[in-house]
Design an enzyme around this catalytic site. Structure first.
Site, PDB file in Angstrom:
ATOM      1  N   SER A 115       0.663  -1.392   0.197  1.00 14.33           N
ATOM      2  CA  SER A 115      -0.042   0.188  -0.143  1.00 14.33           C
ATOM      3  C   SER A 115       0.779   1.179  -0.439  1.00 14.33           C
ATOM      4  CB  SER A 115      -1.341  -0.123   1.374  1.00 14.33           C
ATOM      5  OG  SER A 115      -0.415  -0.390   2.158  1.00 14.33           O
ATOM      6  N   ASN A 155      -2.273  -1.134  13.181  1.00 11.83           N
ATOM      7  CA  ASN A 155      -4.266  -1.263  12.924  1.00 11.83           C
ATOM      8  C   ASN A 155      -4.504   0.085  13.998  1.00 11.83           C
ATOM      9  OD1 ASN A 155      -3.947  -3.541  12.718  1.00 11.83           O
ATOM     10  ND2 ASN A 155      -5.121  -4.895  13.962  1.00 11.83           N
ATOM     11  N   THR A 207     -39.036  27.128 -11.861  1.00  8.86           N
ATOM     12  CA  THR A 207     -39.835  26.249 -11.503  1.00  8.86           C
ATOM     13  C   THR A 207     -39.724  24.961 -12.523  1.00  8.86           C
ATOM     14  OG1 THR A 207     -42.117  26.576 -11.062  1.00  8.86           O
ATOM     15  CG2 THR A 207     -40.618  27.328  -8.703  1.00  8.86           C
ATOM     16  N   HIS A 208     -39.810  23.876 -12.595  1.00  7.74           N
ATOM     17  CA  HIS A 208     -40.001  22.767 -13.675  1.00  7.74           C
ATOM     18  C   HIS A 208     -38.838  22.948 -14.556  1.00  7.74           C
ATOM     19  CE1 HIS A 208     -43.547  21.238 -11.243  1.00  7.74           C
ATOM     20  NE2 HIS A 208     -42.950  21.973 -11.008  1.00  7.74           N
ATOM     21  N   SER A 237     -13.811  24.219 -30.223  1.00 13.67           N
ATOM     22  CA  SER A 237     -13.715  23.082 -30.867  1.00 13.67           C
ATOM     23  C   SER A 237     -12.946  22.566 -31.662  1.00 13.67           C
ATOM     24  CB  SER A 237     -15.040  22.962 -30.982  1.00 13.67           C
ATOM     25  OG  SER A 237     -14.947  21.526 -32.085  1.00 13.67           O
ATOM     26  N   LYS A 294     -17.326  27.335 -31.636  1.00 11.55           N
ATOM     27  CA  LYS A 294     -17.667  27.363 -30.183  1.00 11.55           C
ATOM     28  C   LYS A 294     -16.803  27.216 -29.256  1.00 11.55           C
ATOM     29  CE  LYS A 294     -20.077  23.507 -29.424  1.00 11.55           C
ATOM     30  NZ  LYS A 294     -20.610  22.229 -29.576  1.00 11.55           N
ATOM     31  N   ASN A 321     -16.762  26.328 -25.105  1.00 11.64           N
ATOM     32  CA  ASN A 321     -17.201  25.280 -24.686  1.00 11.64           C
ATOM     33  C   ASN A 321     -17.132  25.767 -23.157  1.00 11.64           C
ATOM     34  OD1 ASN A 321     -18.835  24.002 -26.338  1.00 11.64           O
ATOM     35  ND2 ASN A 321     -16.401  22.946 -26.716  1.00 11.64           N
ATOM     36  N   GLU A 335     -18.774  21.925 -17.115  1.00 15.76           N
ATOM     37  CA  GLU A 335     -19.121  20.305 -17.369  1.00 15.76           C
ATOM     38  C   GLU A 335     -18.252  19.528 -16.123  1.00 15.76           C
ATOM     39  OE1 GLU A 335     -19.458  19.416 -21.681  1.00 15.76           O
ATOM     40  OE2 GLU A 335     -18.687  21.609 -21.603  1.00 15.76           O
ATOM     41  N   TYR A 360      -9.803  -5.505  13.412  1.00 15.72           N
ATOM     42  CA  TYR A 360      -9.666  -5.422  12.496  1.00 15.72           C
ATOM     43  C   TYR A 360      -8.986  -6.750  11.356  1.00 15.72           C
ATOM     44  CZ  TYR A 360      -6.012  -3.605   8.765  1.00 15.72           C
ATOM     45  OH  TYR A 360      -5.330  -3.526   7.337  1.00 15.72           O
ATOM     46  N   GLN A 397      -7.525  -1.536   4.393  1.00 11.95           N
ATOM     47  CA  GLN A 397      -6.305  -0.774   3.250  1.00 11.95           C
ATOM     48  C   GLN A 397      -7.413  -0.006   2.682  1.00 11.95           C
ATOM     49  OE1 GLN A 397      -2.442  -2.353   3.342  1.00 11.95           O
ATOM     50  NE2 GLN A 397      -2.681  -2.778   1.627  1.00 11.95           N
TER      51      GLN A 397
HETATM   52  N1  ARG Z   1      -1.191  -0.966   5.565  1.00  7.97           N
HETATM   53  C1  ARG Z   1      -2.576  -1.192   6.513  1.00  7.97           C
HETATM   54  C2  ARG Z   1      -3.246  -0.168   6.700  1.00  7.97           C
HETATM   55  O1  ARG Z   1      -3.654   0.611   5.810  1.00  7.97           O
HETATM   56  C3  ARG Z   1      -1.937  -1.167   7.581  1.00  7.97           C
HETATM   57  C4  ARG Z   1      -2.596  -1.741   8.646  1.00  7.97           C
HETATM   58  C5  ARG Z   1      -2.076  -3.008   8.946  1.00  7.97           C
HETATM   59  N2  ARG Z   1      -2.333  -3.954   9.742  1.00  7.97           N
HETATM   60  C6  ARG Z   1      -2.103  -5.048   9.950  1.00  7.97           C
HETATM   61  N3  ARG Z   1      -2.678  -6.147  10.985  1.00  7.97           N
HETATM   62  N4  ARG Z   1      -2.059  -5.744   8.676  1.00  7.97           N
HETATM   63  O2  ARG Z   1      -4.589  -0.892   6.914  1.00  7.97           O
END
Ligand code: ARG
Length: 468
Positions: free
Chosen positions: A33, A120, A165-166, A287, A293, A295, A300, A327, A332
């Site tokens: 991550s 955690n 309205t509408h 465009s 154009k 735009n 948007e 957890y 994650q």
């Molecule tokens: N990268 C993990 C997350 O974002 C951190 C917590 C991981 N904890 C664990 N027990 N593997 O959730």
């Protein structure tokens, strides 16, 4: 993914045989991550500093070790700032990247930082700090947009436009009044982020893995050091809920709904068919094939951002649904939607503030349209009630016939000859014409919050004071 064949993989021997490499790489691929949770680096350092200081104060670790940890964390902060910090996939996430780097910098003392802590509660703290900051930042950006709307509303407190309205012409209003409607909406949006912040502002640090810690930790101290109101009261809840993020995404989604509505109005207003408003070159594009154009791409795109923002709320809701306590690694998956949603929201808020400042109403066009579509019909009905004391239902019916007659003759209500009106209701007198013009209609709506320019100015003044 970089080739990691040369790196040792945990679990490699478990797979063995023909699965020698690939399963390990896939394990890392799905597990890692650091690519996105590096955005929590500042919060991670903040949490670690508070934790280390508390551990030393409580005598859980030696003060020399705490000092070494602090020096190391300072170094890491500097490395992050100057771009030399090594983010490494083999250390999976931001928490282990920081700890691994700390060990390289200060040696053994680094290993004491994680006493009485788990990733955690660590990630729960980091993420809360991030979302708290995001709430504050969003309030600031909403306020900036409100200021842009106020600045545009003020000179146009009496500028006529049709109210719909509408999407059918209903009654004349003023452009300032219309813009101030959005000031109210974005004000409530800011309130939602403030509420969210107040509710999330409890510290999960010290919940450890899920059950709390046998060490004599001081959770009040770490909570205070991190600017939280108090520690969370249930360790299982602390590491397993993400309702604070869901709430922030819900607030973001509602704000994005408001943005999309204003964006849609801008898209409509700049069409040649409406022609109510002009946007400069700064917020329009041409465009590649049609030279004529202009735009409203920015509008948007603001209109579209709700897609990813509400998508983020949906994603995280579904990630959390049905997760048993406490957890699970599923969680994650909480970060990317939140980062992405806030990036989108902030860009949309800034672009909208820019467009609001940029846009110029086309007064003549709007005034002309304000009088069209028999928009003062209600004023005629109200006149019949006030002057002739007719029941509103009857006045409504008479007015309907007057509109029909005007339509048949191809004129506006205000141009209908008195004798035509008297043919429908003989008691009508010539001073009825005073209420049949959009200016009169608008000026008459003096009820609190109404579109009378004085009322609009009063609301502008109230908001200016509030946003000081
Ligand atoms: N990268 C993990 C997350 O974002 C951190 C917590 C991981 N904890 C664990 N027990 N593997 O959730």
């Amino acid at each position: 993914m970089p080739d990691s064949a040369s790196r040792p993989h945990k679990g490699q021997s478990l797979w063995g045989g023909r699965f020698e490499q690939k399963p390990a790489e896939l394990m890392q691929a799905i597990n890692v991550s650091i690519g996105f949770d590096r955005r929590l680096a500042a919060q991670d350092l903040q949490g670690s500093r508070a934790h280390a200081a508390m551990l030393a104060k409580q005598g859980v670790i030696a003060s020399e070790d705490a000092e070494a940890i602090h020096r190391g964390l300072d170094r890491i902060e500097a490395e992050i700032a100057d771009g030399t910090f090594p983010y490494r996939e083999e250390f999976e996430d931001i928490h282990m990247n920081v700890e691994a780097r700390l060990a390289e910098l200060i040696g053994e003392a680094a290993g004491r930082l994680h006493t009485a802590r788990s990733r955690n509660d660590q990630v729960a703290v980091d993420f809360r700090l991030w979302v708290r900051q995001a709430c504050d930042d969003t309030v600031r950006r909403l306020t900036a947009l409100q200021r842009a709307l106020l600045a545009k509303a003020e000179p146009h407190a009496a500028t006529l436009m049709p109210g719909f309205t509408h999407l059918q012409p209903a009654q004349p209003v003023t452009f300032g009044h219309h813009l101030m409607a959005y000031v109210e909406m974005f004000g409530r949006d800011a309130g939602r982020f403030q509420d969210c912040r107040a509710r999330l502002n409890e510290s999960p640090l010290g919940a450890a893995a899920l059950a709390g810690s046998p060490f004599p930790i001081d959770r009040d101290a770490t909570a205070a050091a991190l600017g939280f109101e108090r520690p969370t009261a249930n360790s299982l809840d602390s590491v397993s809920d993400r309702d604070f993020a869901l709430e922030a995404l819900a607030a973001a989604s509602i704000a994005a709904v408001h943005l999309s509505r204003l964006a849609e109005e801008i898209v409509l207003w700049v069409t040649p068919q409406f022609g109510f408003v002009r946007l400069s070159d700064a917020f329009t594009t041409g465009s590649s094939i049609m030279p004529q154009k202009r735009n409203p791409d920015a509008a948007e795109l603001v209109r579209a951002k709700i897609g990813r923002i509400f998508g983020a709320l949906t994603s995280l809701t579904l990630v959390m649904k049905g997760l048993p306590l406490a957890y699970s690694k599923d969680m994650q998956e909480d970060k990317q939607p939140v980062f992405d949603a806030f990036d989108a929201l902030w860009l949309a808020l800034a672009a909208m503030a820019g467009m609001v400042a940029d846009l110029e109403p086309v007064r003549e066009r709007m005034a002309q349209a304000a009088g069209g579509g028999f928009s003062t019909a209600t004023d005629l009905a109200d006149w019949l009630v006030r002057r002739l004391n007719l029941p509103f239902r009857q006045a409504h019916h008479i007015t309907g016939r007057a509109v029909k007659r005007a339509e048949d003759l191809g004129v506006d209500l205000g141009d209908l000859p008195l004798k035509e009106l008297q043919a429908i209701e003989p008691q009508i007198t010539s001073d009825v014409f005073e209420v049949l013009w959009p200016e009169a209609s608008v000026t008459s709506r003096q009820s609190y919050g109404g579109t009378a320019p004085d009322q609009v100015r009063a609301q502008i003044a109230r908001w200016k004071e509030k946003l000081k």
